[in-house]
Design a protein around this motif. Sequence first.
Motif, PDB file in Angstrom:
ATOM      1  N   SER A 133       0.868  -1.185   0.000  1.00 32.66           N
ATOM      2  CA  SER A 133       0.000   0.000   0.000  1.00 32.66           C
ATOM      3  C   SER A 133       0.899   1.228   0.000  1.00 32.66           C
ATOM      4  O   SER A 133       2.115   1.116   0.177  1.00 32.66           O
ATOM      5  N   ARG A 172      -5.558   2.978   5.596  1.00 31.53           N
ATOM      6  CA  ARG A 172      -5.609   1.518   5.423  1.00 31.53           C
ATOM      7  C   ARG A 172      -5.738   1.182   3.948  1.00 31.53           C
ATOM      8  O   ARG A 172      -6.468   1.877   3.209  1.00 31.53           O
ATOM      9  N   MET A 173      -5.091   0.092   3.561  1.00 31.34           N
ATOM     10  CA  MET A 173      -5.173  -0.336   2.164  1.00 31.34           C
ATOM     11  C   MET A 173      -6.635  -0.527   1.754  1.00 31.34           C
ATOM     12  O   MET A 173      -7.423  -1.102   2.512  1.00 31.34           O
ATOM     13  N   ARG A 174      -6.977  -0.062   0.538  1.00 30.47           N
ATOM     14  CA  ARG A 174      -8.357  -0.224   0.059  1.00 30.47           C
ATOM     15  C   ARG A 174      -8.457  -1.514  -0.751  1.00 30.47           C
ATOM     16  O   ARG A 174      -7.919  -1.597  -1.863  1.00 30.47           O
ATOM     17  N   PRO A 175      -9.156  -2.529  -0.196  1.00 30.21           N
ATOM     18  CA  PRO A 175      -9.199  -3.840  -0.856  1.00 30.21           C
ATOM     19  C   PRO A 175      -9.744  -3.774  -2.284  1.00 30.21           C
ATOM     20  O   PRO A 175      -9.283  -4.506  -3.154  1.00 30.21           O
ATOM     21  N   GLU A 176     -10.720  -2.874  -2.526  1.00 31.86           N
ATOM     22  CA  GLU A 176     -11.297  -2.840  -3.892  1.00 31.86           C
ATOM     23  C   GLU A 176     -10.251  -2.357  -4.901  1.00 31.86           C
ATOM     24  O   GLU A 176     -10.266  -2.764  -6.066  1.00 31.86           O
ATOM     25  N   LEU A 177      -9.320  -1.514  -4.447  1.00 29.25           N
ATOM     26  CA  LEU A 177      -8.256  -1.059  -5.360  1.00 29.25           C
ATOM     27  C   LEU A 177      -7.230  -2.178  -5.583  1.00 29.25           C
ATOM     28  O   LEU A 177      -6.660  -2.299  -6.661  1.00 29.25           O
ATOM     29  N   SER A 213      -1.719   2.565  11.307  1.00 28.06           N
ATOM     30  CA  SER A 213      -3.011   2.096  10.784  1.00 28.06           C
ATOM     31  C   SER A 213      -2.956   0.582  10.572  1.00 28.06           C
ATOM     32  O   SER A 213      -1.872   0.003  10.443  1.00 28.06           O
ATOM     33  N   ASP A 229      -4.298  -2.451   8.229  1.00 31.75           N
ATOM     34  CA  ASP A 229      -4.954  -2.825   6.972  1.00 31.75           C
ATOM     35  C   ASP A 229      -6.054  -3.858   7.236  1.00 31.75           C
ATOM     36  O   ASP A 229      -5.935  -4.661   8.171  1.00 31.75           O
ATOM     37  N   GLY A 238      -3.751   2.362  -3.132  1.00 30.41           N
ATOM     38  CA  GLY A 238      -4.214   3.538  -2.388  1.00 30.41           C
ATOM     39  C   GLY A 238      -4.835   3.173  -1.039  1.00 30.41           C
ATOM     40  O   GLY A 238      -5.219   2.024  -0.805  1.00 30.41           O
ATOM     41  N   VAL A 239      -4.917   4.176  -0.160  1.00 31.67           N
ATOM     42  CA  VAL A 239      -5.433   3.943   1.192  1.00 31.67           C
ATOM     43  C   VAL A 239      -6.682   4.795   1.436  1.00 31.67           C
ATOM     44  O   VAL A 239      -6.934   5.763   0.718  1.00 31.67           O
ATOM     45  N   ASP A 240      -7.439   4.424   2.492  1.00 28.94           N
ATOM     46  CA  ASP A 240      -8.649   5.176   2.819  1.00 28.94           C
ATOM     47  C   ASP A 240      -8.321   6.316   3.785  1.00 28.94           C
ATOM     48  O   ASP A 240      -7.142   6.572   4.084  1.00 28.94           O
TER      49      ASP A 240
END
Length: 483
Positions: free
Chosen positions: A182, A213-218, A247, A249, A207-209
């Motif tokens: 991430s 945190r890592m964005r799983p959909e990305l 943070s 993930d 990318g992160v939210d």
Amino acid sequence: MSDGSDFPAMRPEEFLEAAKQHTEWIATYFENVREFPVLPSTAPGELTKKLPVKAPERGEPISDIFAEFQSLIFPALTLWNHPRFFGYFAISSSPPAILAEMLAAAVNVNAMLWKSAPAATELEQVTLSWLRQWLQLPEEFFGIIYDTASVSTFQALAAAREWADPESRTKGMRPGLIVYLSEQTHSSAEKAALALGFGQENVRKIGVDAGFRMRPELLEAAVVSDLAAGKRPCCVVATVGTTSTASIDPVPAIAAIAQKHNLWLHVDAAYGGSAAVVPEMRHILEGVEQAHSLVMNPHKGLFVPVDLSVLYIRHPEVLRRSASLSAEYLTTEEDASAMNYMDYGIQLGRRFRALKLWYVFRYYGHEGVVTMLRESLRLAQLLKQWVDGDRDFELAAPVELSLVCFRHRAGDEFNRRLLAEINASGKALLSHTVLRGSYVLRFAIGNMQTREKDVRETWRAIQEIAARLVDESLDASKVKAAR
Ligand SMILES: Cc1ncc(COP(=O)(O)O)c(C=O)c1O
């Protein structure tokens, strides 16, 4: 022929006397640690200029060497083992672990093979099994000690490469294997990918939210796009306790994607792993039972001195395939029945690191370790409230573990000066990061001697310096306006 009596040996009485003086110094240091500045006032090269260019021709008395440690070396050290060290990730070297380090140096075993150090090998297995139980990790996770998380992650990625591309061992790595991190993953993961030959162009930073945190959909979209382009997704690194903000993930969602696309899941819990020893914090490791490997650093949170990092791995045979290469002079009669740790990493020689972990586990017990970890988490929540209650400051990230990220509202340059001044005061040491383009102060709590008054007084000092800097800049703008 010499019988050795003219050799420069340190006599037992001399050793004992010197050891007494050294341990007295350590005990006094612990007692009076707050009297010392956390950050030394020294410039690059200053110490070097004070030291001779050449090593001494003749041996010198230990008392002279020790005196120079006190007068020259110690004052030029940044004191990581200080209750007001709040930079990077605060750590502790505890007294029992220091004693264990002395013993490990005295016996000086090399734990490359079971035969070369039977007890060191078995103590490593036993302590890592205890730690695995404290962390509630699956029983099949095999543990090994390396020096740092950077090396643990390197070995995990080497195993991932072996798993995805078994011919890489004989033919070299084929291009197109992809590693997913991430934007907040520690640089050591990318460094491992570079060293292993994945190539920087094959490292994706997802990318992160809003909570970093890592964005799983990305992640899913990146894997799908790589597959469409004919690449071979290989490994994803999820982090429990990122370096900038701590943070966490969403490991369960990342694990589901890893499983769907047959990716190796490596969890970097180098920092966050220790907090998970606290029962009410175990949820931060949710999903790691699906991981292929996990790194955590007892030298960050479990009161042992640098260095000691642990890698847990579900398929040790894959790690072994990636790393084993023996030679005749290393074979032993016990090879078929004993653990030879040299087969599970690039290094041959290995320090007796498990001893200090064993000392800490036994001296403090689960109860003592949890009490100390809980206090750091409590102090971080307290500081979070103070920052929240001061209208000149703002929190820059959620406070998940014992790290508080915040900034003064007056902008980047102001925060830079604020950090420089608090650190130069010697009263405490903080570090910084940049989040969404803004300069942010990091206040990491984790030294076992840190008490509420240390956090309170440091926070007060930060407020006072900030108030003075505001006054000074108001005065400066008045002078400007008057011109
Ligand atoms: C999350 C994380 N991973 C890995 C590392 C690298 O640790 P080491 O210094 O043990 O290589 C760090 C260091 O702070 C870290 O914060």
